[in-house]
Structure formats: C-alpha cells, structure tokens
Motif scaffolding. Sequence first.
Motif, PDB file in Angstrom:
ATOM      1  N   ARG A  74       7.484  -7.177   8.218  1.00 56.21           N
ATOM      2  CA  ARG A  74       6.809  -6.679   9.668  1.00 56.21           C
ATOM      3  C   ARG A  74       7.021  -5.099   9.434  1.00 56.21           C
ATOM      4  N   ILE A  75       5.893  -4.811   9.127  1.00 56.95           N
ATOM      5  CA  ILE A  75       4.660  -3.246   8.757  1.00 56.95           C
ATOM      6  C   ILE A  75       5.040  -2.717  10.377  1.00 56.95           C
ATOM      7  N   THR A  76       5.229  -1.517  10.396  1.00 58.20           N
ATOM      8  CA  THR A  76       5.244  -0.686  11.508  1.00 58.20           C
ATOM      9  C   THR A  76       4.901   0.967  10.564  1.00 58.20           C
ATOM     10  N   LEU A  77       4.317   1.411  11.401  1.00 62.61           N
ATOM     11  CA  LEU A  77       3.307   2.435  11.784  1.00 62.61           C
ATOM     12  C   LEU A  77       3.440   3.562  12.508  1.00 62.61           C
ATOM     13  N   PHE A  78       3.357   4.977  12.375  1.00 63.94           N
ATOM     14  CA  PHE A  78       3.710   6.051  13.448  1.00 63.94           C
ATOM     15  C   PHE A  78       3.282   7.025  12.540  1.00 63.94           C
ATOM     16  N   ALA A  79       2.674   7.760  13.532  1.00 66.68           N
ATOM     17  CA  ALA A  79       2.159   9.387  14.057  1.00 66.68           C
ATOM     18  C   ALA A  79       3.372  10.266  13.082  1.00 66.68           C
ATOM     19  N   GLU A  80       3.012  11.327  12.357  1.00 63.56           N
ATOM     20  CA  GLU A  80       3.905  12.005  11.800  1.00 63.56           C
ATOM     21  C   GLU A  80       3.520  13.690  12.074  1.00 63.56           C
ATOM     22  N   ARG A  81       1.841  13.465  11.751  1.00 66.30           N
ATOM     23  CA  ARG A  81       1.434  14.832  11.384  1.00 66.30           C
ATOM     24  C   ARG A  81       0.193  14.492  11.713  1.00 66.30           C
ATOM     25  N   LEU A  82      -0.863  15.502  12.709  1.00 70.36           N
ATOM     26  CA  LEU A  82      -1.723  15.342  12.955  1.00 70.36           C
ATOM     27  C   LEU A  82      -2.677  17.095  12.572  1.00 70.36           C
ATOM     28  N   GLY A  83      -3.315  16.741  11.723  1.00 66.51           N
ATOM     29  CA  GLY A  83      -4.180  17.655  11.350  1.00 66.51           C
ATOM     30  C   GLY A  83      -5.669  17.560  12.043  1.00 66.51           C
ATOM     31  N   ASN A  84      -6.553  18.834  11.093  1.00 64.96           N
ATOM     32  CA  ASN A  84      -8.603  18.624  11.923  1.00 64.96           C
ATOM     33  C   ASN A  84      -8.442  17.527  10.802  1.00 64.96           C
ATOM     34  N   LYS A  85      -7.984  17.686   9.524  1.00 66.87           N
ATOM     35  CA  LYS A  85      -8.976  16.882   9.038  1.00 66.87           C
ATOM     36  C   LYS A  85      -7.807  15.358   8.111  1.00 66.87           C
ATOM     37  N   SER A  86      -7.453  14.954   8.515  1.00 66.10           N
ATOM     38  CA  SER A  86      -6.604  14.501   8.092  1.00 66.10           C
ATOM     39  C   SER A  86      -4.908  13.942   9.254  1.00 66.10           C
ATOM     40  N   VAL A  87      -4.418  12.593   8.977  1.00 68.42           N
ATOM     41  CA  VAL A  87      -3.558  12.688   9.728  1.00 68.42           C
ATOM     42  C   VAL A  87      -2.744  11.974   8.142  1.00 68.42           C
ATOM     43  N   THR A  88      -0.515  12.302   9.116  1.00 66.02           N
ATOM     44  CA  THR A  88       0.018  11.020   8.422  1.00 66.02           C
ATOM     45  C   THR A  88       0.703  10.659   9.262  1.00 66.02           C
ATOM     46  N   LEU A  89       0.682   9.037   8.722  1.00 62.46           N
ATOM     47  CA  LEU A  89       1.798   7.877   8.607  1.00 62.46           C
ATOM     48  C   LEU A  89       2.326   7.588   8.355  1.00 62.46           C
ATOM     49  N   GLY A  90       3.792   7.229   9.303  1.00 60.69           N
ATOM     50  CA  GLY A  90       4.671   7.128   8.550  1.00 60.69           C
ATOM     51  C   GLY A  90       5.092   5.461   8.558  1.00 60.69           C
ATOM     52  N   HIS A  91       5.774   4.592   8.093  1.00 63.11           N
ATOM     53  CA  HIS A  91       5.549   3.341   7.430  1.00 63.11           C
ATOM     54  C   HIS A  91       6.592   2.548   7.485  1.00 63.11           C
ATOM     55  N   ARG A  92       7.215   2.521   8.091  1.00 61.42           N
ATOM     56  CA  ARG A  92       8.505   0.907   7.847  1.00 61.42           C
ATOM     57  C   ARG A  92       8.542  -0.349   7.454  1.00 61.42           C
ATOM     58  N   LEU A  93       8.788  -1.181   6.918  1.00 57.71           N
ATOM     59  CA  LEU A  93       8.928  -2.528   6.313  1.00 57.71           C
ATOM     60  C   LEU A  93      10.084  -2.835   6.730  1.00 57.71           C
ATOM     61  N   VAL A  94      10.047  -3.540   7.626  1.00 55.61           N
ATOM     62  CA  VAL A  94      11.466  -4.442   7.981  1.00 55.61           C
ATOM     63  C   VAL A  94      11.249  -5.394   7.646  1.00 55.61           C
ATOM     64  N   SER A  95      12.438  -6.560   7.820  1.00 58.25           N
ATOM     65  CA  SER A  95      12.300  -7.676   8.063  1.00 58.25           C
ATOM     66  C   SER A  95      11.758  -8.249   9.366  1.00 58.25           C
ATOM     67  N   ALA A  96      10.825  -9.128   9.625  1.00 57.84           N
ATOM     68  CA  ALA A  96      10.743  -9.189  10.832  1.00 57.84           C
ATOM     69  C   ALA A  96      11.416 -10.467  11.905  1.00 57.84           C
ATOM     70  N   SER A  97      12.603 -11.121  11.075  1.00 55.42           N
ATOM     71  CA  SER A  97      13.236 -11.985  11.895  1.00 55.42           C
ATOM     72  C   SER A  97      14.920 -11.168  12.107  1.00 55.42           C
ATOM     73  N   GLU A  98      14.831 -10.194  11.351  1.00 55.23           N
ATOM     74  CA  GLU A  98      16.189  -9.672  11.220  1.00 55.23           C
ATOM     75  C   GLU A  98      16.035  -7.398  11.057  1.00 55.23           C
ATOM     76  N   PRO A  99      15.202  -7.842  11.815  1.00 56.05           N
ATOM     77  CA  PRO A  99      14.318  -6.145  12.496  1.00 56.05           C
ATOM     78  C   PRO A  99      16.038  -4.477  11.419  1.00 56.05           C
ATOM     79  N   ASP A 100      16.961  -5.151  11.532  1.00 54.94           N
ATOM     80  CA  ASP A 100      17.776  -3.964  11.214  1.00 54.94           C
ATOM     81  C   ASP A 100      17.964  -3.859   9.699  1.00 54.94           C
TER      82      ASP A 100
END
Length: 132
Positions: A74-100
């Motif tokens: 499971r890949i989850t994206l989240f916003a870390e920083r929002l600029g005028n011309k750019s965006v920094t997206l964070g990502h996490r890759l976890v097991s879909a069956s065991e999210p820990d």
Amino acid sequence: MSRDLFSLDIEVRWRDLDAFNHVNNASYLGYIEEARVRWFKSLSENWAGESAAPILAAINVNYRRPIGWPETVRITLFAERLGNKSVTLGHRLVSASEPDILFADGNTVLVWINRDGQSVGLPDTVRSACAE
C-alpha cells in the motif's frame, strides 16, 4: 500539512524481485510513480495537459525493510509542502495486510513546467487537493 491524499495497493510481481528474492530498489520508484500518476488522474483527466505537466525534481527513499513475494504493497501519498510552482509529496510503503510493517518512506518534489521548459504555477486542482 501531512494529511493523506491518496492510497493505492499494488501487488508485487515476480519480475520485481532481484537475485536475493526481494523487491529490487528501483521497483520502489515505480510503485511510487504509479501512485502519484493515479492520484493526478483522480484529480483531473487533463493532469498532464498540452500547456504544462509535472516533472520530478527530487526523490528521497528511505528503505526500511525488504519487500518479499507474494506481497501487496500500500502506497500512501501525503502533502508535505505546497509552493507556488512545486509540491513536495511524502510517501509511505507498507504491507496492505499488515499496515504496521513499513517498507519505505520519503518524499518527492514535483515542479510544473510548460512546453518551453519554464516553471509555471501549480494547477488549481493540485493546490486545492493539498491545501484541504
């Protein structure tokens, strides 16, 4: 920021494995890219329009644990920083069956450019999705 924007489950393919029978480090980048593109497409069918499109300016991946086969990631994206011309997206890759079980985390910096290669403002759809 840091609110989840999008999640995608991807099954590990046999061809993603390396000689040590775990997912090759380059395949992680493909998983992250697939989640990013699907998120853009969920915002607008015209996310990479004729006038402007995003380019990858930087990527950081912290490999925390090998991914084996079979596995669904499971890949989850989240916003870390929002600029005028750019965006920094964070990502996490976890097991879909065991999210820990965390396989990797990090972020990408995306910049929007026009066909002449000049940076342009973020599309309103991306800005509003990240700012909510």
